[in-house]
Design an enzyme around this catalytic site. Sequence first.
Site, PDB file in Angstrom:
ATOM      1  N   GLY A 301       0.805  -1.219   0.000  1.00 51.33           N
ATOM      2  CA  GLY A 301       0.000   0.000   0.000  1.00 51.33           C
ATOM      3  C   GLY A 301       0.833   1.262   0.000  1.00 51.33           C
ATOM      4  CB  VAL A 352      -3.817  -9.239   8.695  1.00 54.04           C
ATOM      5  CG1 VAL A 352      -2.461  -8.742   8.221  1.00 54.04           C
ATOM      6  CG2 VAL A 352      -4.929  -8.295   8.248  1.00 54.04           C
ATOM      7  CB  ALA A 373       0.960  -0.596   6.941  1.00 53.74           C
ATOM      8  CE  LYS A 419     -10.388   9.940   7.444  1.00 54.56           C
ATOM      9  NZ  LYS A 419      -9.064  10.571   7.316  1.00 54.56           N
ATOM     10  CE  LYS A 431      -6.131   1.945  10.596  1.00 52.47           C
ATOM     11  NZ  LYS A 431      -4.922   1.093  10.632  1.00 52.47           N
ATOM     12  CB  VAL A 457      -0.132  10.454   3.515  1.00 52.68           C
ATOM     13  CG1 VAL A 457       0.397  10.276   4.911  1.00 52.68           C
ATOM     14  CG2 VAL A 457      -0.947   9.248   3.107  1.00 52.68           C
ATOM     15  N   GLY A 459      -1.162  12.265  -1.844  1.00 53.74           N
ATOM     16  CA  GLY A 459      -0.910  11.367  -2.955  1.00 53.74           C
ATOM     17  C   GLY A 459      -1.138   9.903  -2.684  1.00 53.74           C
ATOM     18  CB  THR A 481     -17.465  16.849   1.308  1.00 49.56           C
ATOM     19  OG1 THR A 481     -16.367  17.361   2.057  1.00 49.56           O
ATOM     20  CG2 THR A 481     -17.075  15.520   0.676  1.00 49.56           C
ATOM     21  NE  ARG A 549     -16.822  11.209   0.845  1.00 52.21           N
ATOM     22  CZ  ARG A 549     -15.641  10.829   0.372  1.00 52.21           C
ATOM     23  NH1 ARG A 549     -15.585  10.105  -0.735  1.00 52.21           N
ATOM     24  NH2 ARG A 549     -14.537  11.151   0.997  1.00 52.21           N
TER      25      ARG A 549
END
Length: 631
Positions: A301, A352, A373, A419, A431, A457, A459, A481, A549
Amino acid sequence: MLDNGRLYRRQWIRTAFLIAVDALLINLSAFAAIILRVEFNSELAATLGFYHTMKVCLIPGTLVSLMVFSAFRMYSSRWEYAGEKEVFYMGFAAVCASALYYTLALVMRCSLPRSFPFICAMLMFVCLAISRYIYRRASHEMKGHRQNAVRKRTMVIGAGTAGAMAIREFDDNPASHNMAVCLIDDDVNKKGTRIRGVKVVGGRDNIEEAVKKYGVEEIIFCIPSAPVSVRNEILEKCSIPGVALKTLPTLSQLVNGEVTLQQVKNVSIDDLLGRTQVCTDNGEIRGKVKGKTVLVTGGGGSIGSELCRQIAALEPGMLIIFDIYENNAYDIQMELKRKHPELNLLVLIGSVRDEKRVRYVFDRYRPEVVCHAAAHKHVPLMEDSPAEAIKNNVFGTYITAKAAGDFGTALFILISSDKAVNPTNVMGASKRLCEMVIQSMNGHNGTNYIAVRFGNVLGSNGSVIPLFKKQIAEGGPVTVTDKRVTRFFMTIPEAVSLILQAGAYAKGGEVFVLDMGSPVRIDDMARKMIRLSGFEPDVDIKIVYTGLRPGEKLFEELLLKSEGLQKTDNHLIYIGHQVMYTPEEIEEKLEKLRGVLYAEVQEVRECVLSLIEEPADSMYTEIDHDKTVNV
């Protein structure tokens, strides 16, 4: 494109033309040397037999001189791009040719003045230099007439080394699509001066006026060493509708061969975020990584692949990439093999969520450092599939973290998110549960568990920047939004270097919070990107507000008030302390989650959010750079 036959004929004609011109110049220089020596006295020259020598040596002297010129690469050099080396060879060739011409005359028992070789060499060099200069200018003019019609009229910002390099590249590179028409530089001493014929017309305050006067179609920023504040101010002035804006690679990149001048890039939005890019030294984590086996889950990722790049440079004993998506894993595998051929690299495909597969990997390779990650991260998608966020994020973390403790991992780093603070969506809640899971495990085995929390982050896959770029390229509209939405931003290399730095500070149980700088208004970012692409917001490219959203906030948070704040040695990394949960409490929460994994979407969402409720005073706390809050 010309075929090989036509190219060969063109090259032969070019060489033949130069040889014919040189033959004329050789004899012209010899004749002029004699005339100068006798002080323009033709009768004296005839009496001394110098004219007779010229007749006798005409053919052999010319042939010998042309052979010397050929030996000094006078006919294989590309005079359109000649530099100091070619001029040196030209001078040496003139000296040798004159000396041989004089020697030939002596061998043939013909008389010439003793000063002939010196005068002739000087005259020959001047004539050759003038002829090559005329040839060079003619080539550029012919090429310019053919290409200027399709080249973009370009303003160069910066009349220094980088600007001069750019203009030379535009002139000399046939593949260049730019034609410099004016220069901008704040140095008043440079105003009115020229670089390769391009005039410095003023400073940053003259940018808009010069764009109109010279019909500028593209602006290229060529001050790579400029401070961020200066850079931002100038780039803001360059945001003119209809004019594309690009930046030159830094001089260090050019010197190191990382990029070339042809790789002028579009200005990216991180150029206007208002802060200098963070540079950290990964030396502190090197001791925990060098010679060790390191496992990166989700290694294909955006964050995972950058973790692999930076870890590879720290000389691990083995780097294991574990990812469910084979295409991304393959890409980073090929990149690392190319850049680090010495690296002991292993790429494994797996999830995982697959406990047997995860435990097999830990049992077989015994990783000493784990960077976790692997996660589902898209907020709206996880609102529609909350059970998948729980399976992958929460139970995936639980399975991986438990295996780390069971098989002797020394350091386990969870990649978390802003978040997770006061979450209003399933992804953020998952998370936060991940943070709870790893903190509950800390201290119950030999593994140090930590989490590193940061914002968006630039890009990364699926982030707002690539979306805006795609929408602008398609002519709009750009979708935002809400006008009030703000987000924290950091580049991927910045975030990863700080993650590794936090790993060096790990003692176990910490949630590290990265200082992301000031939040950025997404609407402002969209408008800047549109202007940098040469368009006017709401005129050329429309901005459409679509509304928040499901699960989205107007602003993200990095810290709960109940966590407190503690500084580290790095002013960009803080430690947030939370109420620790016991393994029994976490197991109780996981059991509730297992019971709703296949329930209706709303039931799953309500269950998840109920499990991460914080104390009543858990409010957003800003990072105070000058104060440490101890809990």
